[in-house]
Design a protein around this motif. Structure first.
Motif, mmCIF file in Angstrom:
data_model
loop_
_atom_site.group_PDB
_atom_site.id
_atom_site.type_symbol
_atom_site.label_atom_id
_atom_site.label_comp_id
_atom_site.label_asym_id
_atom_site.label_seq_id
_atom_site.Cartn_x
_atom_site.Cartn_y
_atom_site.Cartn_z
ATOM 1 N N UNK A 51 -11.800 15.265 5.619
ATOM 2 C CA UNK A 51 -11.970 16.716 5.534
ATOM 3 C C UNK A 51 -12.757 17.186 6.755
ATOM 4 N N UNK A 52 -12.450 18.400 7.208
ATOM 5 C CA UNK A 52 -13.221 18.935 8.331
ATOM 6 C C UNK A 52 -14.701 19.047 7.964
ATOM 7 N N UNK A 53 -15.547 18.891 8.972
ATOM 8 C CA UNK A 53 -16.984 19.044 8.740
ATOM 9 C C UNK A 53 -17.249 20.388 8.074
ATOM 10 N N UNK A 54 -18.109 20.398 7.076
ATOM 11 C CA UNK A 54 -18.458 21.618 6.364
ATOM 12 C C UNK A 54 -17.586 21.913 5.152
ATOM 13 N N UNK A 55 -16.537 21.147 4.923
ATOM 14 C CA UNK A 55 -15.638 21.392 3.793
ATOM 15 C C UNK A 55 -15.908 20.474 2.599
ATOM 16 N N UNK A 56 -16.762 19.475 2.760
ATOM 17 C CA UNK A 56 -16.994 18.503 1.687
ATOM 18 C C UNK A 56 -17.536 19.161 0.423
ATOM 19 N N UNK A 57 -18.492 20.073 0.555
ATOM 20 C CA UNK A 57 -19.064 20.726 -0.631
ATOM 21 C C UNK A 57 -18.016 21.559 -1.365
ATOM 22 N N UNK A 58 -17.185 22.265 -0.619
ATOM 23 C CA UNK A 58 -16.128 23.054 -1.236
ATOM 24 C C UNK A 58 -15.113 22.177 -1.958
ATOM 25 N N UNK A 59 -14.783 21.039 -1.346
ATOM 26 C CA UNK A 59 -13.859 20.113 -2.001
ATOM 27 C C UNK A 59 -14.482 19.566 -3.274
ATOM 28 N N UNK A 60 -15.749 19.210 -3.226
ATOM 29 C CA UNK A 60 -16.439 18.705 -4.413
ATOM 30 C C UNK A 60 -16.387 19.741 -5.530
#
Length: 172
Positions: A51-60
């Protein structure tokens, strides 16, 4: 790009993989590798996504909203540091089912420095003889310098003790 390892489990139903893939795609992610299976009415698996940097929290957050699916997200590390001089063996096991087969085989592999890359196990009815057969397939990483003759001898000794057939493919 950040790599995440998703572990998933839930009651099996149509559409689970599609919903998870939609969540990954909605956050600009790429589904890179996975192993998924239906076991005892549960859908379970492990998925590596980029995932692009900064998208991990949104994916979670998106995965937590998926109905009937528990998803745990772990930071991953790419396999770039894997020993390129290592080889791989494929090991197949077949015999009468009994407790302890996986424990015994994995102990021999670990004691000899071999790492299990993937393992598939199962039981099935023994044709004509009755009872259950245990079947396993291991793909193991063998570090350079490992004495394969000694490993093979130890696995064959164990197979005789466990009363199972063990097939070992040549290193690749």
């Amino acid at each position: 790009m950040q790599h995440l390892v998703l572990t998933v489990i839930g009651d099996d139903r149509p559409g689970l993989v599609s919903e998870l893939a939609d969540a990954v795609a909605a956050h600009g992610g790429n589904w890179e590798r996975s192993q998924l299976a239906r076991l005892e009415g549960k859908f379970a698996g492990i998925v590596v996504v980029g995932v692009p940097d900064g998208e991990a929290d949104g994916l979670l957050a998106a995965t937590r909203s998926l109905a009937d699916l528990d998803v745990a997200v772990h930071s991953g590390a790419h396999d770039a540091d894997e020993d390129e001089s290592a080889t791989h063996l494929t090991i197949g096991v077949l015999g009468n089912d009994r407790p302890g087969i996986v424990r015994e085989l994995s102990s021999v592999l670990g004691a000899n420095g071999l790492s299990i890359e993937s393992m598939t196990t199962g039981t099935r009815e023994a044709p004509m003889a009755g009872g259950l057969l245990f079947e396993a397939h291991f793909d193991v990483r063998v570090p350079a310098g490992t004495d394969l003759v000694a490993v093979r001898a130890e696995l064959e000794r164990l197979a005789a003790e466990l009363l199972v057939d063990v097939g070992i493919d040549s290193p690749h």
